[in-house]
Design an enzyme around this catalytic site. Structure first.
Site, PDB file in Angstrom:
ATOM      1  N   PHE A  28       0.825  -1.218   0.000  1.00 36.73           N
ATOM      2  CA  PHE A  28       0.000   0.000   0.000  1.00 36.73           C
ATOM      3  C   PHE A  28       0.863   1.274   0.000  1.00 36.73           C
ATOM      4  N   ILE A  56      13.621  -9.933   1.864  1.00 33.97           N
ATOM      5  CA  ILE A  56      14.665  -9.174   2.578  1.00 33.97           C
ATOM      6  C   ILE A  56      15.460 -10.072   3.530  1.00 33.97           C
ATOM      7  N   PHE A  95      10.147  -0.251   3.644  1.00 35.09           N
ATOM      8  CA  PHE A  95       8.724  -0.417   3.966  1.00 35.09           C
ATOM      9  C   PHE A  95       8.366  -1.880   4.231  1.00 35.09           C
ATOM     10  N   ALA A  97       7.228  -5.260   5.280  1.00 30.62           N
ATOM     11  CA  ALA A  97       6.847  -5.732   6.615  1.00 30.62           C
ATOM     12  C   ALA A  97       5.582  -6.559   6.515  1.00 30.62           C
ATOM     13  N   GLU A  98       5.364  -7.362   7.521  1.00 33.63           N
ATOM     14  CA  GLU A  98       4.023  -7.882   7.795  1.00 33.63           C
ATOM     15  C   GLU A  98       3.353  -6.767   8.578  1.00 33.63           C
ATOM     16  N   THR A 139       5.909   2.812  12.839  1.00 32.61           N
ATOM     17  CA  THR A 139       4.520   3.116  13.174  1.00 32.61           C
ATOM     18  C   THR A 139       4.400   3.723  14.568  1.00 32.61           C
ATOM     19  N   ASP A 140       3.362   4.520  14.765  1.00 32.50           N
ATOM     20  CA  ASP A 140       3.098   5.058  16.106  1.00 32.50           C
ATOM     21  C   ASP A 140       2.713   3.953  17.092  1.00 32.50           C
ATOM     22  N   GLU A 141       2.356   2.764  16.561  1.00 31.95           N
ATOM     23  CA  GLU A 141       1.907   1.688  17.450  1.00 31.95           C
ATOM     24  C   GLU A 141       3.024   1.200  18.377  1.00 31.95           C
ATOM     25  N   TYR A 148       2.563  -7.406  16.306  1.00 34.38           N
ATOM     26  CA  TYR A 148       2.982  -6.538  15.183  1.00 34.38           C
ATOM     27  C   TYR A 148       3.813  -5.371  15.700  1.00 34.38           C
ATOM     28  N   SER A 149       3.259  -4.620  16.664  1.00 34.87           N
ATOM     29  CA  SER A 149       3.980  -3.416  17.105  1.00 34.87           C
ATOM     30  C   SER A 149       5.270  -3.786  17.838  1.00 34.87           C
ATOM     31  N   LYS A 204       7.843  -4.307  15.180  1.00 29.55           N
ATOM     32  CA  LYS A 204       8.301  -3.033  14.611  1.00 29.55           C
ATOM     33  C   LYS A 204       9.210  -2.306  15.613  1.00 29.55           C
ATOM     34  N   LEU A 210      -9.278  -1.430   8.070  1.00 30.10           N
ATOM     35  CA  LEU A 210     -10.625  -0.932   8.343  1.00 30.10           C
ATOM     36  C   LEU A 210     -11.306  -0.236   7.152  1.00 30.10           C
ATOM     37  N   HIS A 244      -6.629  -4.740  22.367  1.00 29.92           N
ATOM     38  CA  HIS A 244      -6.911  -3.610  21.458  1.00 29.92           C
ATOM     39  C   HIS A 244      -6.474  -2.267  22.062  1.00 29.92           C
TER      40      HIS A 244
HETATM   41  P1  NAD Z   1       1.500  -3.713   3.219  1.00 33.92           P
HETATM   42  O1  NAD Z   1       1.179  -4.907   4.026  1.00 33.92           O
HETATM   43  O2  NAD Z   1       0.446  -3.129   2.325  1.00 33.92           O
HETATM   44  O3  NAD Z   1       2.770  -4.008   2.281  1.00 33.92           O
HETATM   45  C1  NAD Z   1       3.895  -4.685   2.728  1.00 33.92           C
HETATM   46  C2  NAD Z   1       4.753  -5.022   1.521  1.00 33.92           C
HETATM   47  O4  NAD Z   1       5.956  -5.678   1.985  1.00 33.92           O
HETATM   48  C3  NAD Z   1       4.092  -5.995   0.524  1.00 33.92           C
HETATM   49  O5  NAD Z   1       4.298  -5.550  -0.792  1.00 33.92           O
HETATM   50  C4  NAD Z   1       4.811  -7.309   0.781  1.00 33.92           C
HETATM   51  O6  NAD Z   1       4.853  -8.167  -0.367  1.00 33.92           O
HETATM   52  C5  NAD Z   1       6.201  -6.836   1.190  1.00 33.92           C
HETATM   53  N1  NAD Z   1       6.924  -7.822   2.019  1.00 33.92           N
HETATM   54  C6  NAD Z   1       6.467  -8.476   3.120  1.00 33.92           C
HETATM   55  N2  NAD Z   1       7.401  -9.293   3.599  1.00 33.92           N
HETATM   56  C7  NAD Z   1       8.490  -9.159   2.790  1.00 33.92           C
HETATM   57  C8  NAD Z   1       9.774  -9.743   2.781  1.00 33.92           C
HETATM   58  N3  NAD Z   1      10.148 -10.669   3.700  1.00 33.92           N
HETATM   59  N4  NAD Z   1      10.663  -9.381   1.823  1.00 33.92           N
HETATM   60  C9  NAD Z   1      10.302  -8.453   0.876  1.00 33.92           C
HETATM   61  N5  NAD Z   1       9.071  -7.887   0.827  1.00 33.92           N
HETATM   62  C10 NAD Z   1       8.181  -8.237   1.779  1.00 33.92           C
HETATM   63  O7  NAD Z   1       2.033  -2.633   4.249  1.00 33.92           O
HETATM   64  P2  NAD Z   1       1.829  -1.047   4.272  1.00 33.92           P
HETATM   65  O8  NAD Z   1       0.539  -0.728   4.928  1.00 33.92           O
HETATM   66  O9  NAD Z   1       2.129  -0.507   2.928  1.00 33.92           O
HETATM   67  O10 NAD Z   1       2.979  -0.631   5.293  1.00 33.92           O
HETATM   68  C11 NAD Z   1       4.303  -0.375   4.825  1.00 33.92           C
HETATM   69  C12 NAD Z   1       5.188  -0.039   6.002  1.00 33.92           C
HETATM   70  O11 NAD Z   1       4.674   1.098   6.682  1.00 33.92           O
HETATM   71  C13 NAD Z   1       5.277  -1.147   7.051  1.00 33.92           C
HETATM   72  O12 NAD Z   1       6.603  -1.217   7.500  1.00 33.92           O
HETATM   73  C14 NAD Z   1       4.347  -0.688   8.156  1.00 33.92           C
HETATM   74  O13 NAD Z   1       4.771  -1.169   9.406  1.00 33.92           O
HETATM   75  C15 NAD Z   1       4.498   0.823   8.065  1.00 33.92           C
HETATM   76  N6  NAD Z   1       3.320   1.601   8.508  1.00 33.92           N
HETATM   77  C16 NAD Z   1       2.076   1.333   8.025  1.00 33.92           C
HETATM   78  C17 NAD Z   1       1.000   2.122   8.429  1.00 33.92           C
HETATM   79  C18 NAD Z   1      -0.398   1.884   7.883  1.00 33.92           C
HETATM   80  O14 NAD Z   1      -1.338   2.568   8.323  1.00 33.92           O
HETATM   81  N7  NAD Z   1      -0.581   1.006   6.925  1.00 33.92           N
HETATM   82  C19 NAD Z   1       1.203   3.155   9.348  1.00 33.92           C
HETATM   83  C20 NAD Z   1       2.503   3.405   9.822  1.00 33.92           C
HETATM   84  C21 NAD Z   1       3.547   2.617   9.388  1.00 33.92           C
HETATM   85  P1  TYD Z   2      -6.669  -1.437  11.259  1.00 34.40           P
HETATM   86  O1  TYD Z   2      -7.084  -0.845   9.945  1.00 34.40           O
HETATM   87  O2  TYD Z   2      -6.492  -2.928  11.329  1.00 34.40           O
HETATM   88  O3  TYD Z   2      -5.352  -0.661  11.720  1.00 34.40           O
HETATM   89  P2  TYD Z   2      -4.572  -0.724  13.156  1.00 34.40           P
HETATM   90  O4  TYD Z   2      -4.993  -1.946  13.872  1.00 34.40           O
HETATM   91  O5  TYD Z   2      -3.156  -0.779  12.715  1.00 34.40           O
HETATM   92  O6  TYD Z   2      -4.948   0.541  13.854  1.00 34.40           O
HETATM   93  O7  TYD Z   2      -7.740  -1.047  12.345  1.00 34.40           O
HETATM   94  C1  TYD Z   2      -8.092   0.303  12.608  1.00 34.40           C
HETATM   95  C2  TYD Z   2      -9.052   0.293  13.775  1.00 34.40           C
HETATM   96  O8  TYD Z   2     -10.264  -0.337  13.372  1.00 34.40           O
HETATM   97  C3  TYD Z   2      -8.557  -0.493  14.977  1.00 34.40           C
HETATM   98  O9  TYD Z   2      -8.980   0.169  16.176  1.00 34.40           O
HETATM   99  C4  TYD Z   2      -9.248  -1.831  14.861  1.00 34.40           C
HETATM  100  C5  TYD Z   2     -10.564  -1.477  14.192  1.00 34.40           C
HETATM  101  N1  TYD Z   2     -11.147  -2.499  13.302  1.00 34.40           N
HETATM  102  C6  TYD Z   2     -12.486  -2.889  13.469  1.00 34.40           C
HETATM  103  O10 TYD Z   2     -13.207  -2.397  14.356  1.00 34.40           O
HETATM  104  N2  TYD Z   2     -12.985  -3.834  12.616  1.00 34.40           N
HETATM  105  C7  TYD Z   2     -12.242  -4.408  11.626  1.00 34.40           C
HETATM  106  O11 TYD Z   2     -12.741  -5.292  10.890  1.00 34.40           O
HETATM  107  C8  TYD Z   2     -10.873  -3.975  11.463  1.00 34.40           C
HETATM  108  C9  TYD Z   2      -9.996  -4.581  10.395  1.00 34.40           C
HETATM  109  C10 TYD Z   2     -10.379  -3.029  12.323  1.00 34.40           C
END
Ligand code: NAD
Ligand code: TYD
Length: 351
Positions: A18, A71, A92, A94-95, A136-138, A161-162, A165, A201, A287
């Protein structure tokens, strides 16, 4: 000529996900003329969350190269860094989904911790000039009703997860301290926007509501997240890369705190769907109640601030998912189907 003045060779990990795909599109576009890439390698394993389709529009750019790989593969990472004369890494990969980490934390430990360590070791040997750890802020844990996370807030991660990270962040910190490694850590709040995997979400609820499926709100729906448009996050990461100081942490947030239930109601309103689709389900174990970011440091030191208003960003996001229904459906018909069944005990076929 300094690192900041010349076009660079950049390695992006996880660029098919993403945020990574939005970041690559930003850098290969012309919105940031001061931040030029000579070449950009995207290293991605293509897990369930990685999708090459997210970057079809830049695939033909002569500066862009995709490498499918993990990676955790030290030999491959070393080769990619060396052969492409990489100057900087933006990490970027990550799981990224909390619920999955509760079901099975093992891939989180592998990719997020061991993967980051593998990358750090290779980047150190390759003498890269910058390494941005996208975090992440988490990692700060959960807030009560008051206060904000600053870069000084102690790490207190609550989910696997957090925790993974936070462990990666601490490795980056230790490499900066021990090896004078030019690492920078960014910590951002919840992103929304195009190309987000529809288990999070906002895209999940848009997809469910469109298909008249229920929206599973965890617990009482009063948990609060601070929403930021992905384009604002990506600009922050770019500024941290070009203007940030090695060894520093920068927080990014959207200044947009919202209870989950309020956000759910807003989405239903935008989609013209009834509130009866809301279904309160069992709370997520452990949560976190509230996330909220103080981003003054990024504002003063990087001249960054969030630009997209939530009203505008959410409307555009809803429109994007409606226009890209086939993108979501293709994704939802794959690996995600099994996971959804495991989580909610129902299939995802639209009714
Ligand atoms: P995402 O899950 O959409 O994408 C993760 C990507 O990493 C995928 O393309 C996946 O194929 C790749 N990947 C996973 N494991 C891999 C590995 N072992 N080797 C190579 N590639 C691998 O994640 P996202 O939401 O785009 O988040 C990207 C980064 O930003 C993450 O590090 C996440 O912790 C951080 N982040 C996300 C958010 C959010 O709201 N989504 C907020 C703050 C920080
Ligand atoms: P999410 O998008 O999974 O992000 P994060 O857990 O990293 O904050 O969830 C955002 C918020 O929405 C979180 O408080 C959990 C809640 N949530 C639901 O209530 N229902 C859902 O189906 C999902 C995926 C998340």
């Amino acid at each position: 000529m300094s690192f900041l003045q010349q076009p660079i060779n950049l390695l992006v990990t996880g660029g098919c996900g993403f945020i990574g795909s939005n970041f690559i599109r930003l850098l290969l576009g012309d919105e940031l003329p001061q931040m030029q890439v000579k070449s950009l390698v995207n290293l991605d394993k293509l897990t369930y969350a990685g999708n090459l389709e997210n970057l079809v529009d830049v695939a033909d750019d002569s500066r862009y190269q995709f490498v499918k790989g993990d990676i955790l593969d030290a030999g491959l990472v070393t080769r990619v860094l060396k052969e492409n004369h990489i100057d900087a890494v933006v990490h970027f990969a990550a799981e990224s989904h909390v619920d999955r980490s509760i079901l099975d934390s093992s891939p989180f430990v592998q990719t997020n911790i061991v993967g980051t360590q593998t990358l750090l070791d290779a980047a150190r040997v390759a003498e890269v000039k910058r390494f941005v750890q996208v975090s992440t802020d988490e990692v700060y844990g959960s807030l009560g009703n008051e206060g904000f996370f600053t870069e000084q807030t102690p790490l207190a991660p609550n989910s696997p997860y957090s925790a993974s990270k936070a462990a990666a962040d601490l490795l980056v910190r230790s490499y900066c301290h021990t090896f004078d490694f030019p690492g920078i850590i960014t910590r951002c709040s919840n992103n929304y926007g195009p190309y987000q995997f529809p288990e999070k979400l906002i895209p999940l609820f848009i997809s469910n509501a469109r298909n008249n499926r229920s929206l599973p709100v965890y617990g009482d729906g009063k948990n609060i997240r601070d929403w930021i448009h992905v384009s604002d996050h990506c600009k922050g990461v770019a500024k941290a890369l070009w203007q940030g100081k090695p060894g520093e942490v920068y927080n990014f947030g959207g200044r947009c705190e919202l209870q989950n239930i309020k956000l759910t109601e807003l989405l239903l309103e935008l989609l013209d769907k009834p509130k009866s689709l809301i279904q309160y389900v069992n709370d997520r174990p452990g949560h976190d109640l509230r996330y909220a970011i103080d981003c003054k440091k990024a504002e003063t030191e990087l001249n960054w601030s969030p630009e997209v208003t939530f009203e505008q960003g959410l409307q555009e996001t809803v429109d994007w998912y409606l226009e890209h229904e086939s993108w979501s459906e293709r994704i939802l018909s794959g690996e995600y189907q099994k996971y959804y069944q495991q989580q909610y005990g129902e299939t995802l076929n639209s009714d």
